[in-house]
Write a protein that holds these residues in place. Structure first.
Motif, PDB file in Angstrom:
ATOM      1  N   TRP A 155      11.021  44.670  53.862  1.00 35.06           N
ATOM      2  CA  TRP A 155      12.175  45.354  53.296  1.00 35.06           C
ATOM      3  C   TRP A 155      12.252  46.828  53.676  1.00 35.06           C
ATOM      4  N   MET A 156      11.139  47.511  53.847  1.00 36.01           N
ATOM      5  CA  MET A 156      11.196  48.935  54.190  1.00 36.01           C
ATOM      6  C   MET A 156      11.612  49.186  55.637  1.00 36.01           C
ATOM      7  N   LEU A 157      11.651  48.123  56.435  1.00 31.07           N
ATOM      8  CA  LEU A 157      12.051  48.250  57.833  1.00 31.07           C
ATOM      9  C   LEU A 157      13.472  47.769  58.072  1.00 31.07           C
ATOM     10  N   ILE A 158      14.117  47.293  57.010  1.00 31.01           N
ATOM     11  CA  ILE A 158      15.404  46.617  57.137  1.00 31.01           C
ATOM     12  C   ILE A 158      16.569  47.570  56.898  1.00 31.01           C
ATOM     13  N   LYS A 159      17.500  47.621  57.849  1.00 29.83           N
ATOM     14  CA  LYS A 159      18.739  48.373  57.691  1.00 29.83           C
ATOM     15  C   LYS A 159      19.824  47.454  57.117  1.00 29.83           C
ATOM     16  N   SER A 160      20.985  48.021  56.858  1.00 30.54           N
ATOM     17  CA  SER A 160      22.036  47.311  56.139  1.00 30.54           C
ATOM     18  C   SER A 160      22.436  45.989  56.791  1.00 30.54           C
ATOM     19  N   GLN A 161      22.753  45.993  58.094  1.00 33.80           N
ATOM     20  CA  GLN A 161      23.222  44.780  58.744  1.00 33.80           C
ATOM     21  C   GLN A 161      22.132  43.715  58.784  1.00 33.80           C
ATOM     22  N   ALA A 162      20.895  44.128  59.066  1.00 35.52           N
ATOM     23  CA  ALA A 162      19.780  43.170  59.110  1.00 35.52           C
ATOM     24  C   ALA A 162      19.531  42.581  57.725  1.00 35.52           C
ATOM     25  N   TRP A 163      19.713  43.407  56.688  1.00 37.69           N
ATOM     26  CA  TRP A 163      19.574  42.902  55.319  1.00 37.69           C
ATOM     27  C   TRP A 163      20.625  41.835  55.044  1.00 37.69           C
ATOM     28  N   GLN A 164      21.874  42.105  55.426  1.00 38.21           N
ATOM     29  CA  GLN A 164      22.919  41.108  55.216  1.00 38.21           C
ATOM     30  C   GLN A 164      22.608  39.826  55.979  1.00 38.21           C
ATOM     31  N   ASP A 165      22.138  39.953  57.204  1.00 37.28           N
ATOM     32  CA  ASP A 165      21.811  38.773  58.003  1.00 37.28           C
ATOM     33  C   ASP A 165      20.778  37.912  57.293  1.00 37.28           C
ATOM     34  N   LYS A 166      19.799  38.550  56.660  1.00 36.04           N
ATOM     35  CA  LYS A 166      18.775  37.783  55.932  1.00 36.04           C
ATOM     36  C   LYS A 166      19.391  37.069  54.734  1.00 36.04           C
ATOM     37  N   ILE A 167      20.263  37.780  54.030  1.00 36.80           N
ATOM     38  CA  ILE A 167      20.932  37.166  52.876  1.00 36.80           C
ATOM     39  C   ILE A 167      21.698  35.917  53.312  1.00 36.80           C
ATOM     40  N   PHE A 168      22.396  36.029  54.442  1.00 38.92           N
ATOM     41  CA  PHE A 168      23.274  34.950  54.888  1.00 38.92           C
ATOM     42  C   PHE A 168      22.513  33.735  55.423  1.00 38.92           C
TER      43      PHE A 168
END
Length: 326
Positions: A155-168
């Motif tokens: 999580w500390m390496l994750i930016k906004s778009q990558a976070w959304q990609d994980k959610i999806f």
């Protein structure tokens, strides 16, 4: 380019949604306005995988203690029933904004990632959000989720778009979303990978002593500026102002009538899902990043959860707001 006089002349619809105080806070260099702020009020909330709760015979959590038990089960008990250890209770991005509910539950109206966020200290003065009561306890709780693998380890390496990609991917059990886009955007995108996904809003998780402090707002988000070399800036401002009209708002939210949506006789909207995906309109047109009104509109309106979500979304008008729009 100084836009102050042009703003008052060409942006009457923006002015309906943007307070004079916010404009005044952006005036500098002896009375110049170099950018038009975008009105922004947060209807942010959180949602839980109701289908996972059903699979595990668990109830919707209401407190941090209950949430911990649920998130741990989402991580360890194969909630999607695929016999693979590939799920997380919670996923976050590096700004902490997607887990601010933890800080809210300890009475903190801000997260510790933005040190310049100043809040009232209760004695008529301002203090750093880092010193807010409950901040330490919230960090301890977050650390516990991380150490036990309940929170995504990256999580500390994750930016906004990558976070959304994980959610999806459909592998996360508790997600940050908004009242207005929980169904039309967040759930819709997750269902592309997890067709059985059903989200249920979970707003106001409480901490020790029943604490919950809704995150503070500024009333605006970013500004739109115009190059000094532009010869007809009024045309740009007229377009920005158009985005704040009813017609412009419909375009931002739904696209082109007959192509990406149909307006029904009763005034409701039917989105054309295939066209929405084809033209990248999930969650609205990209113009919304420039300017969009703060009206409440939950789609699809036919979804049985829509009326409740629309009512809950009214919190966006309540604040709390920072003492000054800085």
């Amino acid at each position: 380019m100084d836009l102050l006089d042009l703003y008052w002349q060409y942006c009457p619809n923006v002015q309906k949604y943007l307070s004079d105080e916010i404009i005044e806070a952006h005036i500098m260099d002896g009375g110049k306005l170099y950018g038009i702020p975008k009105p922004s009020l947060s209807d942010k909330t959180y949602a839980i995988r109701a289908d996972w709760l059903g699979n595990l015979n668990m109830e919707v959590p209401e407190t941090l203690d209950e949430l911990y038990v649920v998130l741990k089960a989402f991580k360890e008990n194969d909630p999607d029933r695929n016999n693979i250890d590939d799920t997380y209770g919670l996923c976050a991005e590096d700004t902490l904004s997607t887990v601010d509910f933890i800080f809210s539950a300890f009475g903190c109206p801000v997260t510790p990632n933005i040190a310049e966020n100043w809040i009232p200290d209760g004695n008529g003065k301002l203090t750093s959000g880092l010193l807010a009561p409950g901040m330490k306890e919230a960090i301890v709780y977050l650390n516990k989720l991380y150490r036990e693998g309940i929170l995504d380890q990256e999580w500390m390496l994750i930016k906004s778009q990558a976070w959304q990609d994980k959610i999806f991917t459909g592998k996360v059990g508790f997600v940050s979303t908004s009242f207005q886009q929980m169904v039309s955007f967040t759930e819709s995108k997750i269902r592309e990978n997890a067709p059985t996904c059903e989200l249920q809003v979970v707003d106001g998780i409480k901490g020790p002593g029943g604490l919950f402090a809704r995150p503070m707002q500024k009333g605006f988000y970013m500004v739109s500026s115009i190059s000094k070399d532009v010869t007809r800036p009024e045309k740009i401002l007229e377009f920005i102002d158009f985005l704040m009209t009813d017609e412009g708002d419909e375009m931002i939210r739904y696209g082109i009538e007959g192509l990406t949506y149909t307006k029904n006789p009763d005034g409701s909207i039917t989105l054309h899902e295939d066209a929405i995906k084809k033209y990248g309109m999930e969650g609205g047109h990209k113009f919304r990043q420039i300017m969009q009104s703060t009206k409440i509109d939950v789609q699809p309106a036919s979804d049985p959860r829509a009326p409740e979500l629309a009512e809950m979304a009214k919190v966006l008008y309540e604040g709390p707001f920072y003492p000054a729009p800085t």
